[in-house]
Motif scaffolding. Structure first.
Motif, short mmCIF file in Angstrom:
data_model
loop_
_atom_site.label_atom_id
_atom_site.label_comp_id
_atom_site.label_asym_id
_atom_site.label_seq_id
_atom_site.Cartn_x
_atom_site.Cartn_y
_atom_site.Cartn_z
N LEU A 34 0.86 -1.18 0.00
CA LEU A 34 0.00 0.00 0.00
C LEU A 34 0.89 1.23 0.00
O LEU A 34 1.70 1.42 0.92
N PHE A 35 0.77 2.05 -1.05
CA PHE A 35 1.53 3.30 -1.16
C PHE A 35 0.58 4.46 -0.80
O PHE A 35 -0.49 4.59 -1.38
N GLU A 36 1.00 5.30 0.15
CA GLU A 36 0.22 6.49 0.51
C GLU A 36 1.16 7.68 0.58
O GLU A 36 2.15 7.65 1.30
N LEU A 42 6.22 9.33 1.42
CA LEU A 42 5.61 8.08 0.97
C LEU A 42 5.61 7.07 2.12
O LEU A 42 6.67 6.69 2.63
N THR A 43 4.43 6.64 2.53
CA THR A 43 4.27 5.61 3.55
C THR A 43 3.92 4.30 2.87
O THR A 43 2.96 4.24 2.09
N ILE A 44 4.71 3.26 3.12
CA ILE A 44 4.51 1.95 2.46
C ILE A 44 4.11 0.94 3.51
O ILE A 44 4.77 0.81 4.55
N GLU A 56 8.70 4.46 5.80
CA GLU A 56 8.48 5.77 5.18
C GLU A 56 9.73 6.20 4.42
O GLU A 56 10.85 5.86 4.79
N ILE A 57 9.50 6.98 3.37
CA ILE A 57 10.61 7.51 2.58
C ILE A 57 10.16 8.82 1.94
O ILE A 57 9.01 8.96 1.51
N ASN A 58 11.05 9.80 1.89
CA ASN A 58 10.72 11.08 1.25
C ASN A 58 10.81 10.95 -0.26
O ASN A 58 11.74 10.31 -0.78
#
Length: 374
Positions: A34-36, A42-44, A56-58
């Motif tokens: 799930l990508f949000e 970006l929360t995976i 999480e990744i910017n």
């Protein structure tokens, strides 16, 4: 929706949580990440309903949005791309995902993010903090002794008991028991929980090598672990753990101290000659000498070795499963171990000859009756 991210940075985050994703899950959408995206973060999320992991990744993004992306094909694509910025373009009408790189374009079918199961939150939680070093050591020292018998679900996980003076981790499969206690981790609110083996295996493989703080929160149904930019939520085993303290023999007059590596090497050699079904080895203590022997009458195989040791107590002869002894000794890191016995039909104890000031390790192994030995 469109965003740009480093291929290697994204792959690193996906690889950290990919262990949760199972093939042929009960709910098909769980084959996806799930990508949000919100405010260029970006929360995976990956989940199997029992355990969920979030990282999480910017990224570079001008708008917020979400999409479910097939995990396997995305991971394989990124693994085979050199380090470079990649652009994800998502069509929210068709849920199509297009990945653009210097090498080319890749199109895959995503799914509606709203179909992804909601991740549970941990409310009214008890909180305890520990380091990754402590948590990793606790998991490594106990997880191998958990049971795979689904008919006894309480024993398929690791039991954790928090008190105001220490924290105790316990695992057993009915044949052996490991009690690992830390006096440098405590909680003002006494509590206990059982964490499933799969969740702990995922946690163990994800914990960073550097020593960083881990926040642990839990309530009656879920536990929540947070370190660096990774979170893991797992459902607890709602069962009563066996009364393990009553199993540990209190009076053990026979005490043997021996070099751990010498004993481990000898057991590995002798085990080759043991019966392949029972893996039985015989330990015979006479004075300051230990004889280890095994035989397999079906193939006329037998072996024995003698080792020097320090022994306090009467002579004793006792049988054990060699596989259990090898695995337990292999998980210790001390130079010398002490083995304590009370009688040939009572459990034996294995513990480091010298304990660390912050940890207390006790390993119990049930004997194999010698009259069944041959």
């Amino acid at each position: 929706m469109k965003f740009i991210v480093s291929s290697s940075a994204l792959l690193k985050q996906l690889s950290a949580i990919n262990g949760v994703v199972t093939t042929n899950p009960v709910v098909p959408i769980l084959e996806n990440f799930l990508f949000e995206i919100k405010d260029s973060l970006l929360t995976i999320t990956a989940s199997d309903l029992q355990t969920s992991m979030i990282t999480e990744i910017n990224v570079e993004a001008k708008e917020d949005g979400n999409i479910a992306v097939p995990a396997r094909i995305l991971i394989e694509t990124l693994k085979n791309l050199p380090e470079q910025p990649v652009t994800f373009s998502i069509d929210h009408d068709t849920y199509a995902v297009e990945i653009s790189s210097d090498n080319g374009r890749y199109r895959l079918a995503g799914e509606n993010a709203t179909d992804f199961p909601k991740i549970p939150t941990v409310n009214n939680a008890t909180t305890v903090d520990m380091s990754t070093e402590v948590l990793s050591s606790a998991v490594s020292n106990t997880i191998f002794a958990t049971s795979s018998d689904e008919l006894r679900p309480a024993m398929t996980g690791v039991y954790i008991n928090l008190s105001d003076t220490n924290t105790t981790f316990v695992a057993t499969d009915g044949h052996r028991l490991i009690r690992y206690r830390r006096v440098d981790v405590a909680s003002s609110s006494p509590a206990s929980l059982i964490i499933p083996r799969k969740a702990l295996n995922l946690l163990k493989s994800t914990l960073p090598s550097e020593n960083v703080p881990v926040s642990v929160e839990f309530n009656q149904s879920n536990a929540y672990f947070k370190f660096n930019n990774i979170k893991m939520i797992c459902r607890l085993i709602d069962e009563r753990f066996p009364d393990y303290e009553n199993v540990i023999p209190a009076d053990n007059p026979n005490i043997m101290t021996i070099d751990r590596q010498d004993l481990l090497s000898s057991l590995r050699r002798i085990a080759i000659y043991a019966n392949k079904t029972t893996h039985q080895v015989r330990l015979k203590l006479t004075g300051s000498e230990l004889m280890i022997s095994a035989e397999d009458l079906d193939f006329s195989n037998e072996a024995n070795e003698r080792l020097s040791c320090e022994h306090d107590g009467e002579d004793i002869e006792i049988g054990f499963n060699a596989k259990f002894l090898v695995e337990m000794l292999n998980n210790l890191s001390c130079k010398e171990v002490s083995l304590k016995f009370s009688a040939p039909n009572r459990a034996g104890l294995i513990l480091p000859a010298e304990q660390d000031e912050n940890e207390d390790i006790l390993m119990l192994v049930m004997p194999v009756m010698l009259n069944n030995y041959v």
